[in-house]
Design an enzyme around this catalytic site. Structure first.
Site, PDB file in Angstrom:
ATOM      1  N   ASP A 102     -16.008  65.686  -4.127  1.00  0.00           N
ATOM      2  CA  ASP A 102     -17.368  66.198  -4.359  1.00  0.00           C
ATOM      3  C   ASP A 102     -17.783  67.171  -3.260  1.00  0.00           C
ATOM      4  OD1 ASP A 102     -17.494  64.333  -6.386  1.00  0.00           O
ATOM      5  OD2 ASP A 102     -18.577  62.869  -5.151  1.00  0.00           O
TER       6      ASP A 102
HETATM    7  N1  URA Z   1     -15.214  59.357  -5.218  1.00  0.00           N
HETATM    8  C1  URA Z   1     -16.400  59.986  -5.167  1.00  0.00           C
HETATM    9  O1  URA Z   1     -17.413  59.441  -5.537  1.00  0.00           O
HETATM   10  N2  URA Z   1     -16.425  61.242  -4.677  1.00  0.00           N
HETATM   11  C2  URA Z   1     -15.342  61.880  -4.220  1.00  0.00           C
HETATM   12  O2  URA Z   1     -15.448  63.019  -3.773  1.00  0.00           O
HETATM   13  C3  URA Z   1     -14.125  61.210  -4.297  1.00  0.00           C
HETATM   14  C4  URA Z   1     -14.075  59.950  -4.800  1.00  0.00           C
END
Ligand code: URA
Length: 238
Positions: A102
């Site tokens: 993310d």
């Molecule tokens: N899980 C999440 O919630 N975000 C990420 O970036 C990776 C795994």
């Protein structure tokens, strides 16, 4: 690029030998036999030798990046935000991220131009462990910890069992490691929210046994031969 050079670059034979093949009428460009040496090949042209398509052999490269918060892992962003590719500017290869992190997640991100490895590493059947360091709001209860370990319902589907290792418990927050092998969208955030603990910070610390070690935030490095072989091996099992 001239046809004989193109064929040689595709690994067919030496340039001189390729010239002979062209003169012998063994080479077609876009379905037409070409016997003229020096014919130019443009991107998108389909070149065949002995009836089989030949393609430029790309050199594969493999990198590990320590992604900072504030970068998207998509190659282009409709909101014009910075992408992780802005951090790997000094490579002549066109690489892309293996899986995603993310915008607000930092940590270990692999980048490569090897599509087969990417496919294998991101395929759920290969169960590649990914370990995240998570800081959540609140003091993690034993019950929540057990639920995370056993599996929680997110987006209508249970998660697979995960590993949880508490690192620090503060008065208002908890830092723990969560290891999962799925790669569902925003999985860690959703898992923590599902048990009542909003995520404050999220960082991926390892993929399989590859770890960030002392790679600085925003920096990347080439993987070693040993690391590449390891990734190929784990992306083929199962
Ligand atoms: N899980 C999440 O919630 N975000 C990420 O970036 C990776 C795994």
């Amino acid at each position: 690029m001239r046809l004989q050079k193109y064929l040689a670059a595709c690994g067919i034979a030496s340039r001189r030998k390729c010239e002979a093949y062209i003169l012998e009428g063994k080479v077609e460009v876009n379905g037409q036999v070409v016997q003229e040496l020096g014919t130019k090949v443009e991107p998108g042209d389909k070149v065949t030798f002995g009836g089989k398509e030949v393609k430029l052999q790309e050199e594969y490269v493999y990198y590990m990046l320590n992604k900072p918060v504030g970068y998207v892992t998509t190659v282009q962003d409709e909101k014009q935000r910075q992408t992780v590719l802005d951090l790997v500017k000094d490579t002549k290869h066109r690489v892309y991220p293996v899986g995603r992190l993310d915008y607000n997640t930092s940590g270990l991100l692999l980048l490569t131009n090897d599509g087969e490895l990417t496919y294998g590493l991101t395929h759920p059947k290969h169960h590649v462990n990914k370990c995240y360091e998570v800081k959540v709001q609140g003091v993690l209860s034993d019950e929540a910890k057990r639920a995370l370990k056993e599996g929680v319902l997110i987006d209508g589907k249970m998660t697979y069992p995960a590993k949880v290792k508490v690192l620090r418990k503060g008065e208002k927050s908890t830092v723990f490691q969560l290891t999962i092998h799925e790669g569902r969208n925003r999985q860690v955030r959703k898992m923590c929210e599902a048990v009542g603990y909003p995520v404050l910070l999220l960082k991926r610390v390892s993929v399989g046994k590859l770890t960030l070690d002392d790679l600085e935030l925003g920096c990347y490095r080439a993987l070693t031969e040993r690391e590449i072989s390891y990734l190929k091996q784990i992306s083929q099992n199962g």
